[in-house]
Design an enzyme around this catalytic site. Structure first.
Site, PDB file in Angstrom:
ATOM      1  N   ASP A 115       0.846  -1.190   0.000  1.00  0.00           N
ATOM      2  CA  ASP A 115       0.000   0.000   0.000  1.00  0.00           C
ATOM      3  C   ASP A 115       0.885   1.245   0.000  1.00  0.00           C
ATOM      4  OD1 ASP A 115      -2.340   1.544   0.172  1.00  0.00           O
ATOM      5  OD2 ASP A 115      -2.315   1.511   2.367  1.00  0.00           O
ATOM      6  N   HIS A 116       0.617   2.168  -0.905  1.00  0.00           N
ATOM      7  CA  HIS A 116       1.348   3.433  -0.991  1.00  0.00           C
ATOM      8  C   HIS A 116       2.855   3.243  -1.090  1.00  0.00           C
ATOM      9  CE1 HIS A 116      -1.954   6.248  -0.657  1.00  0.00           C
ATOM     10  NE2 HIS A 116      -2.477   5.499   0.287  1.00  0.00           N
ATOM     11  N   HIS A 155      -6.851  10.326   4.558  1.00  0.00           N
ATOM     12  CA  HIS A 155      -6.280   9.353   5.487  1.00  0.00           C
ATOM     13  C   HIS A 155      -6.452   9.845   6.928  1.00  0.00           C
ATOM     14  CE1 HIS A 155      -3.781   8.372   1.807  1.00  0.00           C
ATOM     15  NE2 HIS A 155      -4.337   7.225   2.121  1.00  0.00           N
ATOM     16  N   SER A 184     -11.683   4.811   6.123  1.00  0.00           N
ATOM     17  CA  SER A 184     -12.053   4.759   7.539  1.00  0.00           C
ATOM     18  C   SER A 184     -12.802   6.039   7.909  1.00  0.00           C
ATOM     19  CB  SER A 184     -10.798   4.623   8.415  1.00  0.00           C
ATOM     20  OG  SER A 184     -10.203   3.353   8.268  1.00  0.00           O
TER      21      SER A 184
END
Length: 283
Positions: free
Chosen positions: A82-83, A179, A210
């Site tokens: 991820d990233h 984020h 989230s």
């Protein structure tokens, strides 16, 4: 079963109008909890680690945990970077055995993002490992990632050029998510997502989910989102479980006992999000 790549999972999701949850795992307990949720829901699953998480233990430690989980599983499991923030880290993950790679050049000028992303697809595709790119910005701060861009939205026409020139297998888009922990209620730009979907024929990815209301996530899935990332809320759930146990049992000293409470919170959270993104029963 052995680890699988994300390519077939996301293409199936695109064709059948659901999404696969991608959950950031920080330790063995979170891997176990995410897998338990996937087995319970008969759902395909993507587990992923960020550069900051990788610094904590290393690519090989996390891969070993997830590979062991996959070997015990009856559902498809993907191990995703991820990233990925550099060509070198992407190649390290690829060589270590990750089965899906993200390279995030979204902070770079458009041409440089294309060049970096293409260098990773050129390296990974001969080994049949799919690559996720990012165009546009996901705001906020999580892990070592931070962005406060005033115009975070992905441009649909730029997205077409980006995909054509880089040959990415999936694309993370900027549509107003962030984020970390939201300070207010997030409002995803569903209209912009629809404009992007109309121009592309690859799976789209939603980061910073989230805290995004479930109804907004469902609308995103209806408009082409095939991979939905969750990270911060898993950390919060795990920590809450441990804190609750310690508060009720202040003399506790066995990590296995309080970790189980954290795992239970994570499993419940992941199962609920599988219902939201529509992957339940799709393994």
């Amino acid at each position: 079963m052995p680890l699988v790549t994300s390519k077939e999972l996301l293409e199936d999701a695109r064709q059948k109008h659901y999404a696969v949850g991608a959950f950031n795992v920080e330790n063995m307990e979170m891997v176990m909890a995410v897998l338990a949720a996937a087995e319970e829901k008969n759902s395909p699953i993507i587990m992923q680690t960020t550069p900051g998480t990788i610094k904590y233990a290393g690519l090989d430690y996390y891969l070993a945990n997830v590979r062991t989980a996959a070997a015990r599983a009856h559902v498809p499991v993907v191990m995703h970077l991820d990233h990925g923030n550099s060509f070198d880290l992407a190649m390290q993950a690829y060589r270590t055995g990750y089965t899906s790679i993200m390279i995030d050049g979204s902070k770079l000028p458009f041409a440089d993002n294309i060049a970096l992303t293409k260098s990773v697809t050129d390296a990974c595709h001969p080994g049949n490992v799919p690559v996720e790119g990012e165009l546009g910005k996901v705001g906020g701060k999580e892990d070592d990632l931070e962005n406060d861009d005033e115009n975070p939205y992905t441009d649909p026409d730029q997205a077409v050029e980006f995909v054509e020139r880089t040959k990415v297998d999936s694309l993370a888009v900027g549509i107003g998510t962030a984020h970390g922990v939201y300070k207010g209620t997030p409002h995803v730009n569903i209209k912009r997502l629809g404009e992007i979907q109309a121009k592309l024929d690859i799976p789209l990815v939603l980061h910073g989910t989230s805290g995004v209301p479930d109804d907004q996530v469902r609308q995103c899935v209806e408009r082409g989102i095939c991979k939905v990332n969750y990270a911060t809320d898993l950390r919060i759930a795990f920590t809450h479980g441990i804190k609750e146990f310690i508060a009720a049992n202040p003399e506790a000293f066995d990590p296995k006992k309080y970790a189980k409470e954290g795992m239970a919170k994570v499993q419940a959270y992941v199962m609920q999000k599988m219902d939201v993104v529509g992957s339940t029963g799709k393994a």
